[in-house]
Design a protein around this motif. Structure first.
Motif, PDB file in Angstrom:
ATOM      1  N   GLU A  59      -2.271   5.900 -33.088  1.00 13.49           N
ATOM      2  CA  GLU A  59      -1.049   5.687 -32.318  1.00 13.49           C
ATOM      3  C   GLU A  59      -1.386   4.831 -31.110  1.00 13.49           C
ATOM      4  O   GLU A  59      -2.410   5.040 -30.470  1.00 13.49           O
ATOM      5  N   HIS A  60      -0.553   3.854 -30.791  1.00 16.70           N
ATOM      6  CA  HIS A  60      -0.868   3.010 -29.646  1.00 16.70           C
ATOM      7  C   HIS A  60       0.315   2.808 -28.703  1.00 16.70           C
ATOM      8  O   HIS A  60       0.221   2.075 -27.733  1.00 16.70           O
ATOM      9  N   ARG A  61       1.440   3.460 -28.955  1.00 16.52           N
ATOM     10  CA  ARG A  61       2.560   3.393 -28.022  1.00 16.52           C
ATOM     11  C   ARG A  61       3.512   4.544 -28.313  1.00 16.52           C
ATOM     12  O   ARG A  61       3.363   5.269 -29.295  1.00 16.52           O
ATOM     13  N   PHE A  62       4.497   4.708 -27.436  1.00 20.52           N
ATOM     14  CA  PHE A  62       5.535   5.713 -27.644  1.00 20.52           C
ATOM     15  C   PHE A  62       6.891   5.067 -27.433  1.00 20.52           C
ATOM     16  O   PHE A  62       7.001   3.998 -26.833  1.00 20.52           O
ATOM     17  N   GLU A  64      11.431   6.041 -27.152  1.00 27.75           N
ATOM     18  CA  GLU A  64      12.455   7.059 -26.970  1.00 27.75           C
ATOM     19  C   GLU A  64      13.427   7.005 -28.145  1.00 27.75           C
ATOM     20  O   GLU A  64      13.935   5.942 -28.490  1.00 27.75           O
ATOM     21  N   CYS A  65      13.706   8.147 -28.738  1.00 27.42           N
ATOM     22  CA  CYS A  65      14.624   8.187 -29.881  1.00 27.42           C
ATOM     23  C   CYS A  65      16.058   8.372 -29.390  1.00 27.42           C
ATOM     24  O   CYS A  65      16.320   8.511 -28.200  1.00 27.42           O
ATOM     25  N   ASP A  66      16.986   8.403 -30.331  1.00 30.93           N
ATOM     26  CA  ASP A  66      18.409   8.531 -30.015  1.00 30.93           C
ATOM     27  C   ASP A  66      18.755   9.868 -29.363  1.00 30.93           C
ATOM     28  O   ASP A  66      19.779   9.992 -28.705  1.00 30.93           O
ATOM     29  N   TRP A  67      17.917  10.885 -29.551  1.00 27.74           N
ATOM     30  CA  TRP A  67      18.177  12.204 -28.992  1.00 27.74           C
ATOM     31  C   TRP A  67      17.487  12.409 -27.637  1.00 27.74           C
ATOM     32  O   TRP A  67      17.495  13.502 -27.107  1.00 27.74           O
ATOM     33  N   GLY A  68      16.873  11.369 -27.109  1.00 25.89           N
ATOM     34  CA  GLY A  68      16.313  11.428 -25.761  1.00 25.89           C
ATOM     35  C   GLY A  68      14.890  11.926 -25.643  1.00 25.89           C
ATOM     36  O   GLY A  68      14.389  12.076 -24.534  1.00 25.89           O
ATOM     37  N   LEU A  69      14.224  12.191 -26.755  1.00 23.56           N
ATOM     38  CA  LEU A  69      12.827  12.603 -26.704  1.00 23.56           C
ATOM     39  C   LEU A  69      11.929  11.399 -26.989  1.00 23.56           C
ATOM     40  O   LEU A  69      12.364  10.404 -27.576  1.00 23.56           O
ATOM     41  N   PHE A  70      10.682  11.499 -26.598  1.00 22.79           N
ATOM     42  CA  PHE A  70       9.714  10.424 -26.802  1.00 22.79           C
ATOM     43  C   PHE A  70       8.779  10.791 -27.947  1.00 22.79           C
ATOM     44  O   PHE A  70       8.353  11.943 -28.064  1.00 22.79           O
ATOM     45  N   HIS A  71       8.470   9.813 -28.802  1.00 24.40           N
ATOM     46  CA  HIS A  71       7.598  10.016 -29.960  1.00 24.40           C
ATOM     47  C   HIS A  71       6.451   9.015 -29.931  1.00 24.40           C
ATOM     48  O   HIS A  71       6.623   7.879 -29.479  1.00 24.40           O
ATOM     49  N   LEU A  72       5.291   9.438 -30.462  1.00 30.15           N
ATOM     50  CA  LEU A  72       4.148   8.538 -30.594  1.00 30.15           C
ATOM     51  C   LEU A  72       4.287   7.761 -31.895  1.00 30.15           C
ATOM     52  O   LEU A  72       4.801   8.286 -32.886  1.00 30.15           O
ATOM     53  N   THR A  73       3.812   6.519 -31.893  1.00 23.14           N
ATOM     54  CA  THR A  73       3.885   5.721 -33.115  1.00 23.14           C
ATOM     55  C   THR A  73       2.753   4.708 -33.181  1.00 23.14           C
ATOM     56  O   THR A  73       2.246   4.264 -32.156  1.00 23.14           O
ATOM     57  N   ALA A  74       2.362   4.370 -34.390  1.00 18.47           N
ATOM     58  CA  ALA A  74       1.378   3.320 -34.622  1.00 18.47           C
ATOM     59  C   ALA A  74       2.081   2.011 -34.982  1.00 18.47           C
ATOM     60  O   ALA A  74       1.442   0.976 -35.114  1.00 18.47           O
ATOM     61  N   GLU A  75       3.393   2.078 -35.125  1.00 21.30           N
ATOM     62  CA  GLU A  75       4.178   0.888 -35.482  1.00 21.30           C
ATOM     63  C   GLU A  75       4.275  -0.052 -34.282  1.00 21.30           C
ATOM     64  O   GLU A  75       4.501   0.389 -33.155  1.00 21.30           O
TER      65      GLU A  75
END
Length: 87
Positions: A59-62, A64-75
């Motif tokens: 994972e290299h960044r995060f 914010e999704c539509d529900w207001g939480l933050f997620h980690l992603t490698a994309e």
């Protein structure tokens, strides 16, 4: 708050919750950034113990999704933005 590790140490964890989209979510950018640092350190330790980082998803960044939480992603940001624009 922590999880027991085999050597009797306590591994620190970042508080998270399950988001409505089904992913692990963090309430703030600070928590997501902290979790990102811990995830990257873990992947680096795994790569060092294996002798190579090949095949390890990092994972290299995060975001914010539509529900207001933050997620980690490698994309990467470009493909994420293109996917969001198409939806």
């Amino acid at each position: 708050m922590g999880a027991l590790v085999s050597r009797g140490e306590i591994m620190k964890s970042v508080q998270h919750m399950v988001c409505k989209c089904g992913k692990r979510g963090f309430r703030s950018e600070l928590e997501a950034d902290k979790a990102l640092g811990r995830a990257r350190a873990k992947r680096k330790r795994v790569a060092t113990s294996q002798g190579s980082g090949r095949g390890i998803r990092t994972e290299h960044r995060f975001y914010e999704c539509d529900w207001g939480l933050f997620h980690l992603t490698a994309e990467n940001r470009r493909s994420y933005d293109e996917r969001r624009a198409a939806a």
